[in-house]
Design a protein around this motif. Structure first.
Motif, PDB file in Angstrom:
ATOM      1  N   HIS A  14       6.253   1.718  -0.363  1.00  0.00           N
ATOM      2  CA  HIS A  14       5.166   1.120   0.395  1.00  0.00           C
ATOM      3  C   HIS A  14       5.318   1.311   1.896  1.00  0.00           C
ATOM      4  N   SER A  15       4.269   0.953   2.605  1.00  0.00           N
ATOM      5  CA  SER A  15       4.264   1.133   4.058  1.00  0.00           C
ATOM      6  C   SER A  15       3.626  -0.078   4.730  1.00  0.00           C
ATOM      7  N   GLY A  16       3.612  -0.064   6.066  1.00  0.00           N
ATOM      8  CA  GLY A  16       3.041  -1.157   6.835  1.00  0.00           C
ATOM      9  C   GLY A  16       1.702  -0.773   7.424  1.00  0.00           C
ATOM     10  N   THR A  17       1.272  -1.520   8.443  1.00  0.00           N
ATOM     11  CA  THR A  17      -0.078  -1.325   8.993  1.00  0.00           C
ATOM     12  C   THR A  17      -0.247   0.003   9.718  1.00  0.00           C
ATOM     13  N   GLU A  18       0.837   0.763   9.893  1.00  0.00           N
ATOM     14  CA  GLU A  18       0.688   2.076  10.518  1.00  0.00           C
ATOM     15  C   GLU A  18      -0.222   2.993   9.700  1.00  0.00           C
ATOM     16  N   GLU A  19      -0.339   2.724   8.385  1.00  0.00           N
ATOM     17  CA  GLU A  19      -1.233   3.533   7.554  1.00  0.00           C
ATOM     18  C   GLU A  19      -2.701   3.353   7.961  1.00  0.00           C
ATOM     19  N   LEU A  20      -2.997   2.254   8.635  1.00  0.00           N
ATOM     20  CA  LEU A  20      -4.375   1.994   9.069  1.00  0.00           C
ATOM     21  C   LEU A  20      -4.738   2.736  10.352  1.00  0.00           C
ATOM     22  N   HIS A  21      -3.742   3.250  11.038  1.00  0.00           N
ATOM     23  CA  HIS A  21      -3.952   3.733  12.405  1.00  0.00           C
ATOM     24  C   HIS A  21      -5.093   4.739  12.515  1.00  0.00           C
ATOM     25  N   GLY A  22      -5.119   5.737  11.645  1.00  0.00           N
ATOM     26  CA  GLY A  22      -6.127   6.789  11.757  1.00  0.00           C
ATOM     27  C   GLY A  22      -7.358   6.583  10.909  1.00  0.00           C
ATOM     28  N   LEU A  23      -7.444   5.465  10.204  1.00  0.00           N
ATOM     29  CA  LEU A  23      -8.592   5.223   9.320  1.00  0.00           C
ATOM     30  C   LEU A  23      -9.745   4.598  10.104  1.00  0.00           C
ATOM     31  N   ASN A  24     -10.270   5.339  11.050  1.00  0.00           N
ATOM     32  CA  ASN A  24     -11.276   4.783  11.964  1.00  0.00           C
ATOM     33  C   ASN A  24     -12.704   4.870  11.439  1.00  0.00           C
ATOM     34  N   ASN A  25     -12.852   5.390  10.204  1.00  0.00           N
ATOM     35  CA  ASN A  25     -14.174   5.368   9.583  1.00  0.00           C
ATOM     36  C   ASN A  25     -14.381   4.136   8.713  1.00  0.00           C
ATOM     37  N   LEU A  26     -13.362   3.269   8.642  1.00  0.00           N
ATOM     38  CA  LEU A  26     -13.504   2.049   7.851  1.00  0.00           C
ATOM     39  C   LEU A  26     -14.670   1.222   8.371  1.00  0.00           C
ATOM     40  N   ARG A  27     -15.427   0.662   7.437  1.00  0.00           N
ATOM     41  CA  ARG A  27     -16.571  -0.161   7.824  1.00  0.00           C
ATOM     42  C   ARG A  27     -16.705  -1.343   6.881  1.00  0.00           C
ATOM     43  N   GLY A  28     -17.534  -2.290   7.279  1.00  0.00           N
ATOM     44  CA  GLY A  28     -17.712  -3.470   6.453  1.00  0.00           C
ATOM     45  C   GLY A  28     -16.594  -4.467   6.654  1.00  0.00           C
TER      46      GLY A  28
ATOM     47  N   MET B  20       0.851  -1.186   0.000  1.00  0.00           N
ATOM     48  CA  MET B  20       0.000   0.000   0.000  1.00  0.00           C
ATOM     49  C   MET B  20       0.888   1.238   0.000  1.00  0.00           C
ATOM     50  N   PRO B  21       0.493   2.274  -0.734  1.00  0.00           N
ATOM     51  CA  PRO B  21       1.356   3.454  -0.866  1.00  0.00           C
ATOM     52  C   PRO B  21       1.417   4.284   0.407  1.00  0.00           C
ATOM     53  N   TYR B  22       2.547   4.967   0.589  1.00  0.00           N
ATOM     54  CA  TYR B  22       2.658   5.942   1.659  1.00  0.00           C
ATOM     55  C   TYR B  22       1.561   6.993   1.497  1.00  0.00           C
ATOM     56  N   GLY B  23       1.036   7.437   2.602  1.00  0.00           N
ATOM     57  CA  GLY B  23       0.038   8.499   2.571  1.00  0.00           C
ATOM     58  C   GLY B  23      -1.387   8.020   2.558  1.00  0.00           C
ATOM     59  N   LEU B  24      -1.609   6.711   2.421  1.00  0.00           N
ATOM     60  CA  LEU B  24      -2.969   6.189   2.437  1.00  0.00           C
ATOM     61  C   LEU B  24      -3.678   6.584   3.735  1.00  0.00           C
ATOM     62  N   GLY B  25      -2.917   6.651   4.804  1.00  0.00           N
ATOM     63  CA  GLY B  25      -3.477   6.995   6.109  1.00  0.00           C
ATOM     64  C   GLY B  25      -4.016   8.409   6.198  1.00  0.00           C
ATOM     65  N   HIS B  26      -3.687   9.256   5.200  1.00  0.00           N
ATOM     66  CA  HIS B  26      -4.220  10.619   5.195  1.00  0.00           C
ATOM     67  C   HIS B  26      -5.678  10.665   4.763  1.00  0.00           C
ATOM     68  N   LEU B  27      -6.159   9.600   4.154  1.00  0.00           N
ATOM     69  CA  LEU B  27      -7.522   9.580   3.617  1.00  0.00           C
ATOM     70  C   LEU B  27      -8.509   9.219   4.722  1.00  0.00           C
ATOM     71  N   THR B  28      -8.705  10.124   5.636  1.00  0.00           N
ATOM     72  CA  THR B  28      -9.496   9.828   6.835  1.00  0.00           C
ATOM     73  C   THR B  28     -10.990   9.702   6.559  1.00  0.00           C
ATOM     74  N   ASN B  29     -11.432  10.082   5.336  1.00  0.00           N
ATOM     75  CA  ASN B  29     -12.842   9.875   4.967  1.00  0.00           C
ATOM     76  C   ASN B  29     -13.099   8.455   4.488  1.00  0.00           C
ATOM     77  N   LEU B  30     -12.036   7.681   4.329  1.00  0.00           N
ATOM     78  CA  LEU B  30     -12.160   6.350   3.726  1.00  0.00           C
ATOM     79  C   LEU B  30     -13.045   5.443   4.576  1.00  0.00           C
ATOM     80  N   GLN B  31     -14.062   4.859   3.913  1.00  0.00           N
ATOM     81  CA  GLN B  31     -14.975   3.942   4.596  1.00  0.00           C
ATOM     82  C   GLN B  31     -14.814   2.506   4.102  1.00  0.00           C
ATOM     83  N   THR B  32     -14.422   2.346   2.849  1.00  0.00           N
ATOM     84  CA  THR B  32     -14.306   1.009   2.262  1.00  0.00           C
ATOM     85  C   THR B  32     -12.874   0.748   1.844  1.00  0.00           C
ATOM     86  N   LEU B  33     -12.296  -0.311   2.377  1.00  0.00           N
ATOM     87  CA  LEU B  33     -10.953  -0.767   1.998  1.00  0.00           C
ATOM     88  C   LEU B  33     -10.912  -2.267   2.278  1.00  0.00           C
ATOM     89  N   PRO B  34     -11.419  -3.074   1.354  1.00  0.00           N
ATOM     90  CA  PRO B  34     -11.513  -4.518   1.615  1.00  0.00           C
ATOM     91  C   PRO B  34     -10.168  -5.194   1.829  1.00  0.00           C
TER      92      PRO B  34
END
Length: 1018
Positions: free
Chosen positions: A695-709, A667-681
């Motif tokens: 690329h980056s590790g799971t730290e990009e997921l840290h702030g993506l707290n709107n993910l659902r599903g 996953m690319p660097y900066g993905l974690g900036h997309l805090t509106n992201l709701q879907t990321l299967p």
């Protein structure tokens, strides 16, 4: 034009203007004044629109022409404002990321002034055009700012309930079932036809028959196909095979498909429903039925059709034609009562009931009309309103008894304007198309149809819109997920006709066989591509649609060829908000190395982009210029290796749908900036060696707290961080897969020195999670947090080959499915038995319904320590499906008296023998528990394959299997004949017992045997 939606269009423009005015500091001189003036003009016009549209509905041609001119100007204004706001967003994003020199020059003071002057001039031109239209009318409109007499979205959403009972068709159902089960016909396969008016309930009746328990037990195979107007034998055969096998068949010619079909139906007593048939040609019908005549005696084809001519073509015997008429007065009123009144109870107001019965009489007994009108009136029990509806609105539209469409349009007229455009937009979908709720909502969002406050989530509001239309019968046939949420629906043909009627030229669906030039006022276009062969080309005539905002491609049959052209789509439709390639592979969209053309970055208005199934290897970095993009669907792009490096610039992205993108390397660097992201299967962890570059590790997921599903984290074997993903903060996730990504059975590659148990410990999810899967984890024990997730309904532990310890799962209150597979070192499932089971038996896996135990070669039993004898073993109180494979050392496990379907392959017979022994001991004894009232008396299908120690089954125990339909005991060398025992099985239909070596069984072989239970190994 789509009727009655201009009020909503004006509201959208005002919303955009308000948003621009809030950015006062970013507006250069001259622009703010022009925006303010345009805002005042649109506000003035909007106040008269409701009255104008009402006069348009009264067929005032002058008003209609005036509204059309106004609407064209509104669309031009919307495009211009979107241009402007897009540039402001792009400036903000790029400034925040230190612009390259030439970009900084573009946004220098001089260029900002020049750009603002141009925008001010364009806005002024639009405003003057609107002023001219506003003043150029020879009629007076009264001012209304609130829509009157429309359905309340909140009320409708909450009034929708899942109704399982169909009113008024019990007698019809019984009569059709008698025809379907009739075995006196001299031919093996006979045809029953249900004929009746549109909306009268033919499909519903066929569904009732299809799902009847007697019908299910009588036929070995049941298939359902919707035919509709396209009677192409090849397409219908494909659908039949898909219904029979649950598999898609692609790239086969008709001759090959015939062979597949015969393999499925030959020699079986089958039921095939062909719903909504329009074909009146004998030769076409005979061509299809010739392929279906090899079923065993008693097979039936059940046809539904509106046409009496069709019925004469399909059914040779008049006695096999069932004419379905409208509901009688009593049943019509009962259906109306269920939908119109709270809890389906008649009010005490006798006058209201009298008016209501008058309304029902005008509905002509057509269930679709009754339900639609009843839902429209529900929640409003005012006599005057009902009387006005009956005497004025209904009386004006009914000219003939068969005038169904005008009656349905009454409900459309009462929708709020934003829902009117949402419904009209559905004219883009083909008839009988399964509309996925999420996709439809994303398309509505892309067009700005969803109106909400700042605090509301557009997806949630869109969900309310969808349920409102469903509850009003604008949609039908809802599909549900396992938790009861609606995920898809269809439209009745008449409702589809209504959508096309009200949409007019604005939403146009074309077919490849009859393609025409696009009307200049068409804003939304879809193309039914038919059968896509190598020679297929996108019709050049469609490029004339310069104002198109939506382009959707639908393929009935896609052969997967690389197609010529396609790149012109990126240059011909400058105003696209939504683009769906429908899985078509236009090779000119890609460069020679599989990289997406940079032209895609020019579609600056785009909100929805669907590349699913396209062979893209690399997404062009220009894609990150689409800063308005909300939905990017890349599902099934199986060769895609990289996402855009500058993905963090796509600040409005909410749905990155990348399921089945199996070739992604990270996953690319900066993905974690997309805090509106709701879907990321899918989130792919990259190798440490690539972290420093792309690329980056799971730290990009840290702030993506709107993910659902659903979320799958893959390649955790490369993860070193313990808690960087912050899964515990993601309360909207309901399904999680933790996959260490080991492809080879014995692969142990990962990060040296990293304790995988600690990594798993740091991946503890939020307590709201409902489904979890852990794969190829190489730790010795699973984490205790698994026992704390009390909302879990499904657990799957697969290929965790070193795992020896599983935390206690037996008290999880909601757990319904459990799968333990390929656990090489597991000897016992639980360390100790729980003493409370003997006193509270229902506390042991209280909700478990399906249990799969597969490839655990060392597994000996359930408990490492236990003091129970066979009669004290706890039981699964609700277990209905049990599948045990390749567990040769399994000697004992809990009992399963409520079982419906059992499959034992290459395992010991000891657990089954214990269950049978308990059956004998309980036979004839009074029961204190419902689950022990008759052990195994619910069992319907049983398969045993290669059970080496199976010698016999107790005759007494077999006599208790009073519901058994399918019995297969295969390749069991010591088994004795059970002929005498089988005569005590009253429901047995299919059975086979062999002691000799049978070929290895595949899942497909098991399905062909007629056993209904097939374990899910996905």
């Amino acid at each position: 034009m789509a009727e009655g939606i201009l009020f909503s269009v004006a509201g959208k423009i005002l919303e955009g203007l308000g948003s621009l005015l809030l950015q006062e500091g970013k507006l250069a001189w001259g622009v703010k004044d022009e925006i303010q003036k345009l805002n005042e003009t649109v506000n003035t016009i909007k106040s008269t629109l409701l009255d104008a549209e009402e006069q348009h509905n009264k067929m005032n041609q002058q008003v209609t022409n005036w509204i059309q001119r106004l609407k064209d100007a509104f669309y031009d204004a919307d495009d211009l404002l979107d241009d402007f706001s897009t540039e402001l967003r792009r400036r903000e994003v790029m400034t925040g990321n230190k612009l390259a020199y030439e970009v900084r020059i573009f946004f220098s003071k001089y260029n900002q002034i020049a750009y603002s002057l141009r925008m001010a001039h364009k806005i002024k031109t639009i405003r003057e055009k609107l002023d001219e239209i506003k003043n150029d009318k020879q009629f007076h409109f009264s001012e209304h700012l609130v829509e009157k007499g429309v359905i309340s979205i909140e009320r409708e959403t909450h009034s929708f309930i899942r109704v399982e009972k169909v009113i008024g068709r019990d007698n019809d159902k019984d009569k059709v079932i008698r025809l379907v089960l009739d075995s006196n016909d001299p031919v093996n396969v006979s045809i029953v036809t249900i004929v009746g008016l549109g909306g009268v309930g033919k499909t519903t009746l066929a569904q009732l028959v299809y799902n009847d328990e007697n019908v299910i037990n009588y036929f070995q195979l049941r298939m359902w196909v919707c035919v509709s107007e396209d009677f192409t034998v090849k397409t219908i055969v494909e659908k039949i095979i898909k219904s029979a096998t649950r598999k898609e068949l692609e790239n086969f010619h008709l001759n090959e498909l015939q062979e597949f079909l015969r393999k499925e139906i030959d020699g079986k007593r089958y039921l095939l429903v062909l719903d909504d048939v329009w074909n009146e040609k004998h030769n076409k019908w005979d061509e299809l039925t010739d392929l279906l005549m090899n079923g065993s005696k008693g097979s039936k084809i059940l046809v539904t059709t509106r046409g009496k001519v069709v019925a004469k073509v399909t059914s040779k015997l008049e006695s096999y034609v069932y004419t379905l008429t409208g509901l009688d007065e009593k049943k019509s009123w009962s259906l109306f009562t269920q939908k119109a009144f709270q809890h389906g109870v008649e009010p005490k107001d006798s006058k209201l009931i009298e008016i209501g019965k008058g309304i029902v009489t005008k509905c002509g007994g057509v269930p679709l009309v009754i339900m639609t009108i009843a839902q429209l009136l529900s929640g409003n029990n005012k006599e005057d309103d009902w009387l006005n509806f009956k005497e004025n609105e209904m009386s004006k539209v009914i000219k003939e008894e068969s005038d169904i469409l005008p009656l349905l349009k009454l409900s459309y007229d009462h929708l709020p304007s934003n829902l009117k455009q949402c419904f009209a937009y559905c004219a883009l979908f083909p008839k009988d198309y399964k509309i996925k709720k999420r996709k439809l909502i994303h398309l509505w969002m892309a067009q700005g149809f969803i109106q909400m406050s700042k605090r509301e989530c557009p997806e949630n509001v869109g969900d309310k819109y969808f349920l409102t239309l469903l509850s009003g019968s604008f949609f039908q046939d809802p599909e549900y997920d396992r938790w009861g949420n609606v995920v898809a629906c269809k439209m009745h043909d008449l409702m589809h006709d209504l959508a096309q009627l009200v949409a007019g030229t604005e939403c146009t669906m074309q077919t490849f066989e009859k393609v025409e030039s696009v009307n200049v006022r068409c804003r939304h276009l879809s193309l039914d591509c038919g059968e896509v062969k190598a020679s297929w080309k996108f019709p050049v005539v469609l490029y004339s649609g310069n104002n198109i905002r939506t382009l959707l491609l639908f393929c009935r049959l896609n052969w997967g060829f690389n197609l010529d052209h396609g790149d012109e789509i990126l240059t011909s439709y400058a105003y696209l908000r939504a683009l769906d390639f429908g899985g078509l592979k236009f090779h000119k969209l890609l460069s020679s190395n599989g990289k997406l053309l940079s032209l895609i970055g020019e579609l600056k208005h785009l909100r929805y982009l669907n590349f699913s199934g396209v062979d893209i290897k690399i997404l062009s970095d220009s894609l990150s210029r689409l800063i308005n993009l909300e939905t990017l669907d890349l599902s099934y792009c199986r060769v895609l290796m990289e996402l855009p490096r500058d993905i963090k610039k796509m600040v409005n992205l909410r749905h990155l749908i990348n399921k089945k993108c199996d070739s992604l390397t990270g996953m690319p660097y900066g993905l974690g900036h997309l805090t509106n992201l709701q879907t990321l299967p899918l989130f792919v962890v990259s190798k440490q060696s690539k972290r420093k570059s792309d690329h980056s590790g799971t730290e990009e997921l840290h702030g993506l707290n709107n993910l659902r599903g659903k979320l799958k984290i893959k390649n955790l074997k490369f993860e070193a961080s313990r808690k960087s993903a912050n899964l515990e903060g993601k309360q909207f996730l309901w399904a999680l897969t933790l996959d260490w990504g080991r492809s080879d059975d014995r692969e142990v590659q990962g990060n040296e020195g990293i304790d995988e148990v600690e990594v798993l410990e740091g991946l503890k999810p939020h307590s709201n999670l409902k489904k979890i899967s852990v794969r190829s984890f190489m730790g010795v024990k699973l984490c205790d947090w698994l026992s704390s997730l009390t909302k879990l309904t499904s657990i799957s532990i697969k290929k965790c080959r070193r795992c020896k310890h599983i935390p206690p799962l037996d008290k999880l209150p909601c757990l319904k499915t459990l799968c333990l597979s390929h656990l090489d070192d597991l000897e016992f499932i639980s360390d100790e038995a729980n003493e409370s089971w003997s006193t509270l038996p229902a506390t042991f896996f209280p909700s478990l319904e399906q249990f799969t135990l597969c490839d655990c070669p060392e597994l000996k039993g359930w408990w490492r320590k236990h003091d129970y004898n066979d009669t004290e073993l706890p039981s699964f109180p609700c277990l209905s499906k049990l599948d045990i494979q390749n567990c040769p050392n399994l000697m004992f496990m809990p009992l399963y008296p409520s079982l419906v379907e059992l499959k034992l392959l290459k395992t010991s017979s000891k657990p089954l023998q214990r269950m049978m022994t308990m059956t004998l001991k309980n036979k004839g004894e009074p029961s204190t528990s419902s689950c022990f009232s008759a052990p195994l008396s619910n069992l319907k299908s049983m398969l045993m394959f290669k059970i080496p120690d199976l010698e016999s089954l107790p005759v007494g125990a077999l006599q208790n299997l009073t519901a058994l339909v399918d019995l297969k005991i295969l390749s069991c060398p010591k088994i004795s004949q059970l002929d005498q025992a089988l005569k005590f099985l009253p429901c047995l239909q299919n059975w086979k017992i062999t002691s000799y070596e049978e070929p290895e069984l595949e899942l497909e072989d098991i399905r062909r045997m007629g056993l209904r239970f097939i374990a899910d190994f996905s």
